[in-house]
Design a protein around this motif. Sequence first.
Motif, short mmCIF file in Angstrom:
data_model
loop_
_atom_site.label_atom_id
_atom_site.label_comp_id
_atom_site.label_asym_id
_atom_site.label_seq_id
_atom_site.Cartn_x
_atom_site.Cartn_y
_atom_site.Cartn_z
N GLU A 214 0.64 -1.24 0.11
CA GLU A 214 -0.21 0.05 -0.03
C GLU A 214 0.77 1.39 -0.01
O GLU A 214 1.75 1.25 0.69
N SER A 215 0.48 2.35 -0.88
CA SER A 215 1.24 3.64 -0.66
C SER A 215 2.51 3.09 -1.29
O SER A 215 2.74 2.69 -2.41
N ALA A 216 3.75 3.65 -0.52
CA ALA A 216 4.84 3.29 -1.14
C ALA A 216 5.24 1.71 -1.38
O ALA A 216 6.09 1.20 -2.11
N GLY A 217 4.43 1.09 -0.47
CA GLY A 217 4.42 -0.47 -0.90
C GLY A 217 3.76 -0.80 -2.35
O GLY A 217 4.06 -1.78 -2.91
N GLY A 218 2.74 -0.15 -2.64
CA GLY A 218 2.05 -0.03 -4.00
C GLY A 218 2.92 0.29 -5.06
O GLY A 218 2.96 -0.42 -6.18
N LEU A 219 3.65 1.52 -4.74
CA LEU A 219 4.73 1.91 -5.71
C LEU A 219 5.93 0.81 -5.93
O LEU A 219 6.33 0.42 -7.02
N GLU A 240 -2.37 -1.33 -3.29
CA GLU A 240 -3.34 -0.49 -2.89
C GLU A 240 -2.74 1.07 -2.78
O GLU A 240 -1.64 0.96 -2.29
N SER A 241 -3.61 2.02 -3.22
CA SER A 241 -3.11 3.31 -3.50
C SER A 241 -1.79 3.58 -3.85
O SER A 241 -0.85 4.35 -3.32
N ALA A 242 -1.44 2.88 -4.93
CA ALA A 242 -0.08 3.15 -5.65
C ALA A 242 -0.32 4.26 -6.45
O ALA A 242 -1.11 4.93 -6.79
N TYR A 243 1.17 4.98 -6.94
CA TYR A 243 1.20 6.24 -7.58
C TYR A 243 2.51 5.85 -8.56
O TYR A 243 3.44 5.86 -8.49
N MET A 244 1.87 6.03 -9.80
CA MET A 244 2.85 5.86 -10.94
C MET A 244 3.66 7.21 -11.49
O MET A 244 3.22 7.52 -12.72
N ILE A 245 4.15 7.68 -10.71
CA ILE A 245 4.79 9.16 -11.05
C ILE A 245 6.13 8.89 -11.64
O ILE A 245 6.62 7.92 -11.66
N SER A 246 6.66 10.09 -12.22
CA SER A 246 7.84 9.81 -12.84
C SER A 246 8.82 9.87 -11.85
O SER A 246 8.86 10.31 -10.57
N LEU A 326 -4.90 -6.91 -8.62
CA LEU A 326 -6.09 -6.20 -7.99
C LEU A 326 -5.24 -5.07 -7.55
O LEU A 326 -4.06 -4.86 -6.65
N ALA A 327 -6.00 -3.96 -7.90
CA ALA A 327 -5.53 -2.49 -7.84
C ALA A 327 -6.60 -1.66 -7.24
O ALA A 327 -7.67 -1.74 -7.83
N GLY A 328 -6.50 -0.65 -6.54
CA GLY A 328 -7.46 0.12 -6.14
C GLY A 328 -6.99 1.53 -5.35
O GLY A 328 -5.82 1.56 -5.24
N PHE A 329 -7.89 2.29 -5.01
CA PHE A 329 -7.40 3.65 -4.16
C PHE A 329 -8.93 3.89 -3.31
O PHE A 329 -10.01 3.39 -3.32
N ASN A 330 -8.52 4.90 -2.46
CA ASN A 330 -9.55 5.61 -1.38
C ASN A 330 -10.27 6.82 -1.93
O ASN A 330 -9.45 7.47 -2.46
N ALA A 331 -11.61 6.68 -1.59
CA ALA A 331 -12.24 8.24 -2.03
C ALA A 331 -11.54 9.31 -1.40
O ALA A 331 -11.53 10.31 -1.99
N GLY A 386 -5.13 12.51 -9.75
CA GLY A 386 -3.83 12.54 -10.46
C GLY A 386 -2.71 11.71 -10.03
O GLY A 386 -2.06 11.32 -10.75
N LEU A 387 -3.06 11.26 -9.04
CA LEU A 387 -2.07 10.40 -8.32
C LEU A 387 -2.51 8.92 -8.14
O LEU A 387 -1.86 8.05 -8.92
N TYR A 388 -3.42 8.70 -7.60
CA TYR A 388 -3.95 7.33 -7.02
C TYR A 388 -4.94 6.90 -7.96
O TYR A 388 -4.94 5.65 -8.25
#
Length: 541
Positions: A214-219, A240-246, A326-331, A386-388
Amino acid sequence: MNLRGALLAAGAALLALTGPALAAAGPVARAPVGAVEGRLDGTVEVFKGIPYAQPPVGQARWRPPTAAPDWQGVRKATAFGAACVQPVAAPGGIYEDPIPPMSEDCLSLNVWTPKGAAKAPVLVWIHGGALTTGASAEAMYDGRKLAERGVVVVSINYRLGVLGWLAHPGLSAESAGGVSGNYGLLDQIEALRWVRRNIAAFGGDAANVTIAGESAGGLSVMYLMASPPARGLFAKAIAESAYMISTPELKAPAHGHPSAEQSGLALADKLKSPDIAALRAMDAQALTRAAAAAGFAPFGAVDGKVLAGQLVDVFDRGQQAPVPILAGFNAGEIRSLRMLAARPPASAAIYEAAIRERYRDLADAYLRLYPPTNLEESILAATRDGLYGWTAERLAAKQTAIGQPAYLYLFDHGYPDADFAGLHAFHASELPYVFGTADRVGPHWPKPPRADAEQRLSQAMIGYWTSFAKTGAPTAEGQPAWPAYDRSRAYMAFRDAPRPADGLMPGMYDLHEEVIRRRRAAGDQPWNWNVGLWSPVLPGR
């Protein structure tokens, strides 16, 4: 030898006895690396603090991990290992959690396994914390409830901050491959190699491993999916709540980032360290604090070896690991991360004018999704998406494109303590439901109620997550079928109960995909936290 000496020698020999010669107090797993003694927690055997790599200290600091040596006898595995060195969190924060003693000797893992398990699916958990903080020992990550559903759970530590992610020309020169950085990622890969070699002794199936975080774990999950050395070490992924940033390139500036090596040189200059030897001579905790204070931001480095390319490029080319996801994010992701979002301007007119200036021909689409009628909510939603949001749907879309099953979710569940604090469905709030650890959250975490409805939601999520680890398809007894993403762009909404639906937030994914496509094409703009009012002027079509 006199009688007293003989008795002392006999006592010492007795204490040294291990294995069959001396009954262990807890369960023993006899792995290729060596035997470990854990403890029994109900029907689950728990083994903690098992080293998977040698301590990366002294001259081993900023070098790839080396597998821990095998040992003789039975090693006690009843206490968590040290946390990796990290800044001490300011007290009172929502994510504050007691961290065990810290050390550079921190590359350990923990195992929860059903008693009597054989060839059980394995879930390897990678903690979050912005690649800067966190530990596998955090109480919320206790794997017992997942193990009770027939899954072997492994949680790992990996190097953090400057100790885990520093790139520098001096380090690249030491490397046989001419690269540096990514040491935390290499730790994760080494832990997966340990699992492949040893997990059968704990009842796990080395051919059925799911990486999850989750988060940095998702990254980290995405980094592993894009990393050639990690290929074949896992069969499924949960982000979970990953972020595919540059992310920075190792050798050259790109996409608005300086090179990772240049960032390392700049940090060394700020720390008045002329070379790697000087940096290695610094106390680990002092170095970590100083690097954080100097603004060092840990991220992977695109080096063509450990990280083959920018995540967006790897996934666009279909070169990521071909595994179900399995991927997702929080409202409410940004409700607890408001430092990631711009403050609302003085008026709706200022907001709209700023968006039109920055988003140009995409401004109408942006303003339909994030209108000026409620500035705070629109800014929170735009930053979240834009992130998650964009990342989660992109993962589902790209795995679907290479013929792999993909399952998308939105966690939109609120409860009184969180909603009253303005934290509805905040970042990481799904974790106590996934792990069944609502009674083990941190001291400042809004406390989930003990109501039956909360327990039912948690049981459903545990069911979906563990069945995905078993078969690659999430199911839960008595709950609706979770449709694959596919052409209908289906997803599961977790509100008061799981509810399947199609077409998550229409227009959201397409808008942010086009924004990032243009930034990539221009080559001089990052895609990370520069959303909305913080966006540069976008390139044209």
